[in-house]
Motif scaffolding. Structure first.
Motif, PDB file in Angstrom:
ATOM      1  N   GLY A 119       4.319  16.493   3.425  1.00 48.98           N
ATOM      2  CA  GLY A 119       5.013  16.428   4.709  1.00 48.98           C
ATOM      3  C   GLY A 119       4.833  15.102   5.418  1.00 48.98           C
ATOM      4  O   GLY A 119       4.926  14.027   4.825  1.00 48.98           O
ATOM      5  N   GLY A 120       4.528  15.172   6.711  1.00 46.72           N
ATOM      6  CA  GLY A 120       4.425  13.980   7.538  1.00 46.72           C
ATOM      7  C   GLY A 120       3.275  13.059   7.192  1.00 46.72           C
ATOM      8  O   GLY A 120       3.229  11.920   7.680  1.00 46.72           O
ATOM      9  N   ARG A 121       2.344  13.505   6.369  1.00 43.45           N
ATOM     10  CA  ARG A 121       1.245  12.620   5.959  1.00 43.45           C
ATOM     11  C   ARG A 121       1.758  11.485   5.079  1.00 43.45           C
ATOM     12  O   ARG A 121       1.126  10.447   4.984  1.00 43.45           O
ATOM     13  N   GLY A 122       2.882  11.728   4.420  1.00 39.06           N
ATOM     14  CA  GLY A 122       3.534  10.680   3.654  1.00 39.06           C
ATOM     15  C   GLY A 122       2.952  10.454   2.272  1.00 39.06           C
ATOM     16  O   GLY A 122       1.826  10.863   1.962  1.00 39.06           O
ATOM     17  N   ALA A 123       3.743   9.807   1.435  1.00 41.67           N
ATOM     18  CA  ALA A 123       3.343   9.431   0.084  1.00 41.67           C
ATOM     19  C   ALA A 123       4.348   8.404  -0.411  1.00 41.67           C
ATOM     20  O   ALA A 123       5.421   8.235   0.177  1.00 41.67           O
ATOM     21  N   THR A 124       3.997   7.719  -1.471  1.00 36.23           N
ATOM     22  CA  THR A 124       4.927   6.813  -2.142  1.00 36.23           C
ATOM     23  C   THR A 124       5.186   7.359  -3.536  1.00 36.23           C
ATOM     24  O   THR A 124       4.243   7.663  -4.272  1.00 36.23           O
ATOM     25  N   ILE A 125       6.463   7.506  -3.882  1.00 39.76           N
ATOM     26  CA  ILE A 125       6.862   8.009  -5.193  1.00 39.76           C
ATOM     27  C   ILE A 125       7.405   6.850  -6.013  1.00 39.76           C
ATOM     28  O   ILE A 125       8.244   6.083  -5.539  1.00 39.76           O
ATOM     29  N   VAL A 126       6.940   6.727  -7.236  1.00 36.85           N
ATOM     30  CA  VAL A 126       7.527   5.780  -8.185  1.00 36.85           C
ATOM     31  C   VAL A 126       8.288   6.594  -9.224  1.00 36.85           C
ATOM     32  O   VAL A 126       7.705   7.431  -9.917  1.00 36.85           O
ATOM     33  N   SER A 127       9.591   6.365  -9.303  1.00 38.52           N
ATOM     34  CA  SER A 127      10.432   7.144 -10.207  1.00 38.52           C
ATOM     35  C   SER A 127      11.565   6.276 -10.729  1.00 38.52           C
ATOM     36  O   SER A 127      12.044   5.376 -10.032  1.00 38.52           O
ATOM     37  N   GLN A 138       0.827  -1.196   0.000  1.00 41.04           N
ATOM     38  CA  GLN A 138       0.000   0.000   0.000  1.00 41.04           C
ATOM     39  C   GLN A 138       0.868   1.256   0.000  1.00 41.04           C
ATOM     40  O   GLN A 138       1.901   1.313   0.676  1.00 41.04           O
ATOM     41  N   ALA A 139       0.450   2.233  -0.776  1.00 33.31           N
ATOM     42  CA  ALA A 139       1.172   3.497  -0.823  1.00 33.31           C
ATOM     43  C   ALA A 139       1.127   4.168   0.544  1.00 33.31           C
ATOM     44  O   ALA A 139       0.099   4.140   1.232  1.00 33.31           O
ATOM     45  N   ARG A 140       2.224   4.742   0.938  1.00 30.39           N
ATOM     46  CA  ARG A 140       2.289   5.415   2.236  1.00 30.39           C
ATOM     47  C   ARG A 140       1.302   6.581   2.267  1.00 30.39           C
ATOM     48  O   ARG A 140       1.248   7.400   1.349  1.00 30.39           O
ATOM     49  N   GLY A 141       0.513   6.632   3.313  1.00 23.24           N
ATOM     50  CA  GLY A 141      -0.491   7.681   3.425  1.00 23.24           C
ATOM     51  C   GLY A 141      -1.616   7.545   2.427  1.00 23.24           C
ATOM     52  O   GLY A 141      -2.466   8.433   2.325  1.00 23.24           O
ATOM     53  N   CYS A 197      12.208  14.680   0.210  1.00 22.07           N
ATOM     54  CA  CYS A 197      10.907  14.212   0.710  1.00 22.07           C
ATOM     55  C   CYS A 197      11.145  13.161   1.801  1.00 22.07           C
ATOM     56  O   CYS A 197      10.934  11.955   1.569  1.00 22.07           O
ATOM     57  N   PRO A 198      11.588  13.574   2.990  1.00 18.88           N
ATOM     58  CA  PRO A 198      11.995  12.602   4.018  1.00 18.88           C
ATOM     59  C   PRO A 198      10.860  11.731   4.540  1.00 18.88           C
ATOM     60  O   PRO A 198      11.118  10.661   5.105  1.00 18.88           O
ATOM     61  N   HIS A 199       9.615  12.162   4.369  1.00 21.47           N
ATOM     62  CA  HIS A 199       8.483  11.375   4.868  1.00 21.47           C
ATOM     63  C   HIS A 199       7.866  10.492   3.784  1.00 21.47           C
ATOM     64  O   HIS A 199       6.893   9.790   4.045  1.00 21.47           O
ATOM     65  N   ALA A 200       8.432  10.546   2.585  1.00 20.18           N
ATOM     66  CA  ALA A 200       7.890   9.763   1.477  1.00 20.18           C
ATOM     67  C   ALA A 200       8.675   8.473   1.296  1.00 20.18           C
ATOM     68  O   ALA A 200       9.848   8.375   1.653  1.00 20.18           O
ATOM     69  N   GLU A 201       8.006   7.491   0.732  1.00 26.95           N
ATOM     70  CA  GLU A 201       8.636   6.226   0.365  1.00 26.95           C
ATOM     71  C   GLU A 201       8.964   6.287  -1.124  1.00 26.95           C
ATOM     72  O   GLU A 201       8.172   6.797  -1.922  1.00 26.95           O
ATOM     73  N   LEU A 202      10.130   5.783  -1.505  1.00 26.07           N
ATOM     74  CA  LEU A 202      10.549   5.821  -2.903  1.00 26.07           C
ATOM     75  C   LEU A 202      10.679   4.409  -3.451  1.00 26.07           C
ATOM     76  O   LEU A 202      11.325   3.549  -2.838  1.00 26.07           O
ATOM     77  N   ILE A 203      10.065   4.169  -4.598  1.00 24.04           N
ATOM     78  CA  ILE A 203      10.221   2.908  -5.319  1.00 24.04           C
ATOM     79  C   ILE A 203      10.895   3.230  -6.647  1.00 24.04           C
ATOM     80  O   ILE A 203      10.329   3.959  -7.474  1.00 24.04           O
ATOM     81  N   LEU A 204      12.104   2.715  -6.840  1.00 21.60           N
ATOM     82  CA  LEU A 204      12.795   2.924  -8.108  1.00 21.60           C
ATOM     83  C   LEU A 204      12.244   1.955  -9.143  1.00 21.60           C
ATOM     84  O   LEU A 204      12.369   0.734  -8.997  1.00 21.60           O
ATOM     85  N   GLY A 205      11.618   2.493 -10.154  1.00 23.92           N
ATOM     86  CA  GLY A 205      11.028   1.646 -11.180  1.00 23.92           C
ATOM     87  C   GLY A 205      10.113   2.466 -12.060  1.00 23.92           C
ATOM     88  O   GLY A 205      10.098   3.698 -12.008  1.00 23.92           O
ATOM     89  N   SER A 206       9.339   1.785 -12.882  1.00 25.51           N
ATOM     90  CA  SER A 206       8.414   2.461 -13.786  1.00 25.51           C
ATOM     91  C   SER A 206       7.065   1.762 -13.753  1.00 25.51           C
ATOM     92  O   SER A 206       6.984   0.532 -13.668  1.00 25.51           O
TER      93      SER A 206
END
Length: 427
Positions: free
Chosen positions: A37-45, A15-18, A77-86
């Motif tokens: 911010g602290g609510r968080g998110a997941t980034i796919v890049s 599940q995506a963060r936040g 984006c210290p509160h975000a999760e990062l997924i390296l990919g496409s």
């Protein structure tokens, strides 16, 4: 609705963060995650950094260390999760996406989906373009172009034939918007700086050619500033061909629509951008240019929990009579509004542009800020100050200031690093 069959063959989705999944780690997407911010998110890049594109010409010329015009996403984006990919598939009903990573495919679930895929170079069916032209859109493009220009100087110095030497020292840029004009100005300065170390080339003419189909260069800015930019380039003996197209390009020649044949080994294509073509595969509402259609809340038409912004979207602006252009200042304001809409009552997006700026090489620039038009050294100083203000993270600002300060006292470095990232194998 786009549903990919492969989604059903993957493990249970993470599940995506936040609950917020941001597809794309460019300027727009990174700032959405940062603003949450602290609510968080997941980034796919595909990369673990955000590129600040206005500094790309200076990275190409060596004024800036290339790493200093990018910002690590995990730091920004210290509160975000990062997924390296496409992302290669989107299921709008199940609210999942299929992500291809180095560790294999993954499924990511989301509550809110933010599309910030950016743009790709806009190409045309011109003979030889894809085979022989150089792009100028990414950091890799900038480094490659710098190495290419320096290699042409080396090849020209080694050439025994004067015609070959002249061809090596001819550089054609097609597209006279911000990217083309700024890149040409910076790289011509680099070449002139380097010539002190190439005494055999000083008598050979360096030919820089700027081509655009529009009636004038830099059509985005007020005509007086565009005219000043054209006059400044011509004073450096840059050939400016407006209302002219590129007919064909080969390994050793570019042919223009007015019949001009330019012997050259270098053609740089900076003639605009197009939305990421991946969007066409996801059954989203697109306009005639392939941009995602969004409403004034930045919500994708017909999809309550899908949002889009930046270069990949057609964003209506309540404070303008036309959609936003693909610029960093608009992407930043869109990101701020979208982040607020994700966490609170949605409100319409509206932004009145503060101005426009561009550099023309060392100590020259143009700027329009709050209706005030500046040019020359003052325009250059305002342009740099604005970019420094927009660049996130104090540590990155400090590194850029140090680079700029060093460049005031020392000429650009001329080391060609074409082998960087391509080490020889052991044995």
């Amino acid at each position: 609705m786009a549903i990919c069959a492969m989604l059903g063959h993957m493990s249970a989705p993470r599940q995506a963060r936040g609950g917020v999944l941001v597809v794309g780690g460019g300027f727009a997407g990174a700032y959405v995650a940062r603003e949450l911010g602290g609510r968080g998110a997941t980034i796919v890049s595909k990369e673990n950094f955000m590129l600040y594109t206005p500094l790309l010409p200076e990275a190409a010329s060596g004024t800036l260390e290339p790493r200093h015009c990018v910002v690590p996403l995990r730091v920004m984006c210290p509160h975000a999760e990062l997924i390296l990919g496409s992302v290669n598939a989107v299921d709008l009903e199940a609210r999942t996406v299929a992500v291809e990573t180095d560790e294999g495919p993954q499924t990511v679930g989301w509550r809110e989906l933010v599309l910030a895929l950016g743009a790709v170079p806009r190409t045309l069916p011109i003979p030889g373009l894809s085979e022989h032209a150089l792009s100028f859109k990414s950091l890799a493009d900038a480094i490659n172009l710098r190495n290419h220009v320096l290699h042409q100087l080396e090849a020209a110095d080694a050439a025994l034939d004067e015609a070959e030497r002249a061809r090596r020292l001819t550089f054609v840029f097609v597209g006279a918007g911000y990217a083309g004009v700024e890149a040409l100005a910076e790289l011509s300065d680099l070449a002139e700086d380097a010539l002190r170390y190439y005494p055999r080339l000083r008598a050979t003419r360096r030919r820089w050619v700027l081509v655009d189909a529009a009636p004038r260069i830099l059509p985005e800015i007020p005509p007086p500033l565009g005219d000043y930019a054209a006059a400044e380039l011509r004073s450096r003996e840059v050939e400016v061909h407006v209302e002219t197209t590129l007919v064909s390009v080969s390994a050793g020649e570019a042919v223009l629509g007015d019949g001009t044949r330019v012997p050259t080994n270098t053609l740089v294509w900076t003639a605009g951008v197009a939305p990421n073509p991946l969007l066409r595969e996801w059954s989203l509402p697109l306009d005639e240019r392939g941009r995602v259609e969004v409403d004034e809340l930045l919500r994708v038409s017909g999809h309550e929990h899908v949002w889009a912004l930046g270069d990949c979207a057609r964003v209506p602006n309540t404070r303008s009579d036309r959609p936003d252009p693909p610029t960093c200042q608009h992407a930043l304001r869109q990101a701020r509004r979208l982040a607020r809409n994700l966490v609170g009552p949605p409100e319409p997006y509206g932004y009145r542009m503060l101005g426009q700026v561009a550099t023309l090489g060392r100590h020259k620039g143009i700027a329009e800020v709050l209706g005030l038009r500046l040019r020359g050294f003052l325009g250059w100083w305002v342009t740099r100050s604005y970019h420094l203000y927009q660049l996130p993270l104090a540590q990155r600002k400090a590194r850029v200031v140090v680079d700029w300060t060093v460049s005031l006292f020392f000429r650009r470095d001329i080391a060609e690093l074409g082998q960087l990232g391509h080490p020889e194998k052991l044995g």
